[in-house]
Design a protein around this motif. Structure first.
Motif, PDB file in Angstrom:
ATOM      1  N   MET A   1      10.904 -12.213 -63.078  1.00 26.09           N
ATOM      2  CA  MET A   1      11.067 -13.263 -62.078  1.00 26.09           C
ATOM      3  C   MET A   1      10.437 -12.846 -60.754  1.00 26.09           C
ATOM      4  O   MET A   1       9.814 -13.661 -60.062  1.00 26.09           O
TER       5      MET A   1
ATOM      6  N   PRO B   1      14.437 -19.117 -59.441  1.00 25.01           N
ATOM      7  CA  PRO B   1      13.150 -19.184 -58.737  1.00 25.01           C
ATOM      8  C   PRO B   1      13.214 -19.967 -57.434  1.00 25.01           C
ATOM      9  O   PRO B   1      12.553 -19.607 -56.453  1.00 25.01           O
TER      10      PRO B   1
ATOM     11  N   TYR C   1      18.835 -19.119 -64.733  1.00 26.23           N
ATOM     12  CA  TYR C   1      17.399 -18.837 -64.662  1.00 26.23           C
ATOM     13  C   TYR C   1      16.603 -20.033 -64.144  1.00 26.23           C
ATOM     14  O   TYR C   1      15.453 -19.880 -63.727  1.00 26.23           O
TER      15      TYR C   1
END
Length: 330
Positions: free
Chosen positions: A67, A39, A35
């Motif tokens: 996300m 991004p 995680y």
């Protein structure tokens, strides 16, 4: 990046999109997700021209959608062809992938369930509209039933969704043709790669004639077409590929991938060959490889616009592998 039209919806989308199962995490999916890195991968994709992102509530139980919502906020100033388009999927109520032979529409997609998960996705995205809403599974025997048709028509009329699609079950590309007859289905998401060429037989011609967008998923056969698997490959028990690449499938997959490697031109990787093959077909609106690391993003998006030599196309067509759904194929 080259762009294509998403069927009659008329959107211009990047011909290489982003499949977000692998970075969504959660039970029943891939291991190895991060995680913290995700991004950066998503932003890198946008910087390299990617404008189409496909997710689902089931990818991390909403985490992947969240996300993607954050990505939309980071790039809220993008308009026109550069605007980011998002697609998500409603999970089956009974959590069966694919549906069982006796499952009814009420078991899988009752109207209240459709409504509930549309609003869950809207909350995760932080938007008041979804570009493309899809059913995550489908059985064409449900196509004539009024309840799902009315639910979709209402969502479109209310402006909650712009387009509606169906993600077709593995190795069943014609299990949607009657649904297309309703006129409510704008997009079909289907497995298409060098091994899985069956969508060319009927579905793609129908898509071209009716203006149906095509999202090509699983371009690398869950890793079987990356050229990295061996007969000794073992996946963690909580990675669904441990089932997919069990004894019945791992050996034959490795053998076929090794034969395919022999036709690779110098300097071309097996993933690049697959993406070029998928994008050669005019019915394909976008292909959505999963990309969990920045190097995957750069390599896959760089293939956009690269043609496939006609002689090589003829050669790889001979590597078609027709399979039937099984207990391990999901």
């Amino acid at each position: 990046m080259h762009y294509r039209t998403m069927g009659r919806l008329g959107w211009q989308v990047s011909e290489i999109g982003y499949g977000m199962w692998g970075i969504g995490g959660g039970p029943g999916g891939f291991t190895g997700w991060d995680y913290d890195v995700a991004p950066d991968c998503l932003d890198l994709a946008v910087e390299n021209g990617c404008t189409f992102f496909d997710t689902a509530w089931a990818y991390g139980r909403g985490v992947s959608e969240q996300m993607l919502g954050a990505l939309l906020r980071r790039h809220a100033d993008r308009t026109g062809r550069d605007r980011l388009r998002v697609a998500t999927k409603i999970p089956p109520l009974n959590r069966e992938w694919p549906p069982g032979p006796d499952d009814t529409l009420d078991d899988v997609y009752p109207r209240s369930h459709i409504r509930e998960y549309v609003h869950r996705s809207l909350e995760n995205f932080g938007t008041d509209r979804i570009d493309l809403l899809q059913f995550h599974v489908w059985e064409d025997r449900w196509s004539g039933q009024e309840s799902w048709q009315q639910a979709v028509a209402d969502l479109k009329a209310e402006g909650v969704i712009d387009g509606f699609g169906i993600s077709v079950n593995r190795w069943e590309p014609v299990n949607c043709l009657r649904a297309l007859d309703t006129g409510l289905v704008d997009v079909i998401q289907v497995i298409y790669n060098i091994f899985d060429q069956a969508p060319e037989d009927e579905l793609f011609a129908r898509a071209l004639s009716d203006g149906i967008g095509i999202i090509a998923r699983v371009p690398f056969d869950e890793g079987g077409l990356t050229g990295t698997l061996t007969r000794d490959t073992v996946f963690p028990e909580d990675d669904w590929r441990a089932v997919y690449f069990g004894p019945e499938n791992l050996g034959p997959t490795v053998e076929r991938a090794e034969r395919l490697k022999k036709v690779l031109p110098e300097g071309m990787s097996l993933p690049e060959l697959n993406l070029r093959f998928i994008l050669h077909h005019p019915a394909v609106s976008t292909v959505i490889p999963g990309m969990r690391r920045p190097e995957h993003v750069r390599a896959n998006l760089a293939v956009s616009g690269a043609a496939l030599d006609p002689a090589l196309l003829d050669e790889v067509r001979g590597h078609r592998w027709d399979r039937q759904p099984t207990a391990w194929s999901m």
